[in-house]
Structure formats: structure tokens, C-alpha cells
Design an enzyme around this catalytic site. Structure first.
Site, PDB file in Angstrom:
ATOM      1  N   HIS A 191      50.383  29.930  42.062  1.00  0.00           N
ATOM      2  CA  HIS A 191      50.857  29.754  40.573  1.00  0.00           C
ATOM      3  C   HIS A 191      51.750  29.648  39.487  1.00  0.00           C
ATOM      4  CE1 HIS A 191      46.933  32.381  41.408  1.00  0.00           C
ATOM      5  NE2 HIS A 191      47.112  33.357  40.510  1.00  0.00           N
ATOM      6  N   GLU A 194      52.678  30.073  34.906  1.00  0.00           N
ATOM      7  CA  GLU A 194      51.702  31.133  33.938  1.00  0.00           C
ATOM      8  C   GLU A 194      52.313  31.452  32.863  1.00  0.00           C
ATOM      9  OE1 GLU A 194      50.047  34.347  35.966  1.00  0.00           O
ATOM     10  OE2 GLU A 194      48.275  34.959  34.437  1.00  0.00           O
ATOM     11  N   ASP A 272      40.101  33.746  36.386  1.00  0.00           N
ATOM     12  CA  ASP A 272      41.057  34.756  37.282  1.00  0.00           C
ATOM     13  C   ASP A 272      40.206  36.213  38.221  1.00  0.00           C
ATOM     14  OD1 ASP A 272      44.053  34.565  38.041  1.00  0.00           O
ATOM     15  OD2 ASP A 272      44.681  34.069  36.369  1.00  0.00           O
TER      16      ASP A 272
HETATM   17  N1  HPA Z   1      49.161  35.340  37.845  1.00  0.00           N
HETATM   18  C1  HPA Z   1      49.546  36.120  39.338  1.00  0.00           C
HETATM   19  N2  HPA Z   1      49.393  36.230  39.952  1.00  0.00           N
HETATM   20  C2  HPA Z   1      47.843  37.169  40.368  1.00  0.00           C
HETATM   21  C3  HPA Z   1      47.092  36.844  39.226  1.00  0.00           C
HETATM   22  C4  HPA Z   1      47.519  35.584  37.902  1.00  0.00           C
HETATM   23  O1  HPA Z   1      46.829  35.428  36.997  1.00  0.00           O
HETATM   24  N3  HPA Z   1      46.314  37.255  39.521  1.00  0.00           N
HETATM   25  C5  HPA Z   1      45.810  38.423  40.540  1.00  0.00           C
HETATM   26  N4  HPA Z   1      47.526  37.937  41.129  1.00  0.00           N
HETATM   27 ZN    ZN Z   2      44.874  34.209  39.436  1.00  0.00          ZN
END
Ligand code: HPA
Ligand code: ZN
Length: 336
Positions: A191, A194, A272
Site C-alpha cells: 500500500h 494512498e 478495500d
Molecule cells: N490502507 C492502509 N491500511 C489498511 C487499509 C488501507 O486502505 N485497509 C486496511 N488496512
Molecule cells: Zn487496503
């Protein structure tokens, strides 16, 4: 069209599929105390200003998961739900570290999930791969402990991911963990971009050697990175409703999905944490279709990208892409 297209989901956290009804039921079953009495209390709490706001409730919610049966029930409920969305393949994240911190054994988690995934393959024909995420807010040595456990379950764990808090914790923090994981054959993803910048995306590509970018919204801020991702055909797993609910974007018309498609990126649509963000896979497709005015061609491209960007083998991908073409042919015939 959206309802009928076969599709894969490449970015869904098992713990984020925990619906309030099941949360309260498991809290009673396991005698875990929660600050909620009713389903409405739980839903009312789901107002987030940022990623961290959500994560606080997400870790609280998952504290009701204790037994192998709990992990089975949760996984099974997700598969049952997305089967009706015509999902045919899923690459599922799970977060073992917070469970291990509550004295829930790694084996309990993996065995419950795996038993349900095997039942889902038999009952619904949904294929799957499991990706263990390292949570960024815990230290490196904690991540190494999880990796040691994963090494004993290689037949069930395909990849290693990186999630949780992004601000202030650069990917480089986990470079050694990812190197060790790659050497053990786990496929790396993370990830990034974001809430963090395009620098995080580059760092994860360069240092963690990730093969897929989870979210990656801010990758679009850097034209040379966009060219690199397009050229390398690196998949991006975007999550429109999540972005909106976590205020990564002010509203759904600002979702970067259309821009990513137009730039020739291998972008995919995902849910997600569907229970927390108010929508499963098809809800996310519908939300972007409507808010970005996507054409039928765009929607078909997104469904195809979901398989092209998956970790299925080339013949498995081709079989799924052929299924989409057959489905599109049938739909076009019935619509004259
Ligand atoms: N971002 C980071 N960590 C996470 C997310 C996310 O969207 N969903 C569950 N853990
Ligand atoms: Zn995620």
C-alpha cells in the site's frame, strides 16, 4: 453489465469485510467487550477523517476474531457475498500481527481462512491467493516474527504486502523484511501513495521490489513514474469508495481511475474494506461508472484488467478473459 461480468478482486482485507452484525455476534460468542451495543452504534462510528481514524476502529473491530471458526465464518461470509457479484477470483489480504498480539495463533488465522477459501473454490468456483500484510505501525522485529510463521505455511500464502499507517513510515523501514520474504518466494506488494506521496511509490518499487501497487493514487502526481508504471505494466489496485470515505479524494468525481485508464495504466477496481466503506466490488464499479461517466468499453477494460493484474498464471488469465468476451457477446446479443 457490471453485475454480469466475471471479475477478480485484488485489494480486499479480510478483516475489513467484518459486518457489524457478525462483529456483535462474535463479541458475544467470545466474550469480547466493545464500545457498541447495536448495529446502528457500529455504523454511526464509521465516520472517518483520514486513514488513521479508520484504522483505529478496524483494529478494534477485529478484536472479536478469536477462533479458527471465526476466521472461517468471516471468510465464508465474504465469499458468499461476492459470489453474487460474479467474482471469480480473489487475492485476499490478512493482517496476522494484531491477532498474534492478542494471543491468537498464526495457525488459527491461516487455517480458518484457508478452509473457507477451499470451500469457496468447491462451492462457488472462486479461485484465490492469500497475501499476508505487514502492518507498518509495528516494529521491524514484529514483522520478522510474522514472516517466520508464514514460512511454515508457504503452500497457503502467496504474497507479502504492507499496510496500515502510511504517513511518516517510509517503505524503506521494511526493506530487510521484504528482502527476506522475497528470498523465501513470497511475491511482494505494498500500500503506497494512498495518503503518502509518489516518492513512497518509487521507494516501494525500488527497495521492496513490489510487483503491484496497492492504491497508488499519488503515483499520478509524477509523470515519469506514470510512464514507468505504464511501460512495466505494473498493476494498480484502486479503491474508489475507500478513497472517498477516508478523504483521500473529496468526492467520487475526483477518483483517479479514469485518468489512470487514459494514461494506459493497468488500473483495477477494488473494495478495500467493504464493511467499513459501504460497498462491495460491484458497488465500487457502479460508483466510478456513474461518477466518472465511464463507457461500457471502460467497464469491460476494468474487468479485464482485474485478471490481467492478478497473480494467476497466463493460461488461467486467458481462460477468465475468454469468459468476459463470451459474456459481453451474450449481453450484446440480448440487448440487440
Ligand atoms: N490502507 C492502509 N491500511 C489498511 C487499509 C488501507 O486502505 N485497509 C486496511 N488496512
Ligand atoms: Zn487496503
Amino acid at each position: 453489465m457490471i453485475d454480469n461480468l466475471p471479475k477478480a478482486e485484488l485489494h480486499v482485507h479480510l478483516e475489513g469485510t467484518l459486518e457489524p452484525e457478525m462483529m456483535l455476534k462474535l463479541a458475544r460468542r467470545n466474550k469480547v467487550s466493545l464500545p457498541y451495543e447495536t448495529v446502528e452504534d457500529v455504523r454511526r462510528a464509521y465516520e472517518f477523517d483520514c486513514l488513521q481514524d479508520f484504522l483505529d476502529l478496524y483494529y478494534l473491530g477485529m478484536s472479536v476474531l478469536v477462533t479458527e471458526q471465526d476466521f472461517f465464518d468471516l471468510t465464508w461470509a465474504y465469499l458468499t457475498r461476492v459470489h453474487s457479484d460474479r467474482l471469480t477470483h480473489v487475492e485476499l489480504f490478512f493482517d496476522p500481527q494484531p491477532h498474534m498480539d492478542r494471543n491468537v495463533a498464526f495457525e488459527t488465522v491461516v487455517e480458518g481462512i484457508t478452509r473457507a477459501l477451499e470451500a469457496g473454490a468447491k462451492e462457488f468456483g472462486i479461485s484465490s491467493k492469500l497475501i499476508m500484510c505487514i502492518v507498518r505501525h509495528l516494529p521491524e522485529e514484529h514483522a520478522f516474527t510474522a514472516l517466520e510463521c508464514a514460512k511454515k505455511h508457504k503452500e497457503h500464502i502467496y504474497g507479502i504486502g504492507l499496510d496500515s499507517t502510511e504517513r511518516g513510515i517510509p517503505p524503506a523501514t521494511f526493506a530487510r523484511v521484504f528482502k527476506a520474504a522475497r528470498e523465501e518466494g513470497f511475491v511482494p506488494v505494498a500500500h503506497v501513495g494512498e495518503e503518502g506521496t509518489s516518492e513512497n511509490v518509487k521507494e516501494a518499487l525500488d527497495l521492496l521490489k513490489i510487483e503491484r501497487v496497492d492504491h497508488g493514487n499519488h503515483a499520478l502526481d509524477d509523470p515519469s513514474l506514470v510512464s514507468r508504471l505504464a511501460h512495466q505494466k505494473t498493476p494498480l489496485t484502486m479503491c474508489p469508495l475507500s478513497n472517498w470515505r477516508l478523504k483521500v479524494i473529496p468526492d467520487l468525481t475526483q477518483s483517479p481511475v479514469k485518468k489512470a485508464l487514459d494514461e494506459g495504466l493497468l488500473v483495477t477496481i477494488n473494495s478495500d474494506d467493504p464493511s467499513y466503506f459501504g460497498g462491495y466490488i460491484n458497488d465500487n464499479y457502479r460508483a466510478v461508472q456513474k461518477n466518472l461517466n465511464l463507457s461500457e468499453k471502460d467497464v469491460i477494460q476494468l474487468a479485464k484488467n482485474s485478471f490481467a493484474g492478478s497473480f494467476l498464471s497466463d493460461p488461467e488469465k486467458q481462460a477468465q478473459l475468454d469468459k468476459i468476451d463470451r459474456q459481453v457477446g451474450t449481453l450484446q446479443k440480448t440487448m440487440g
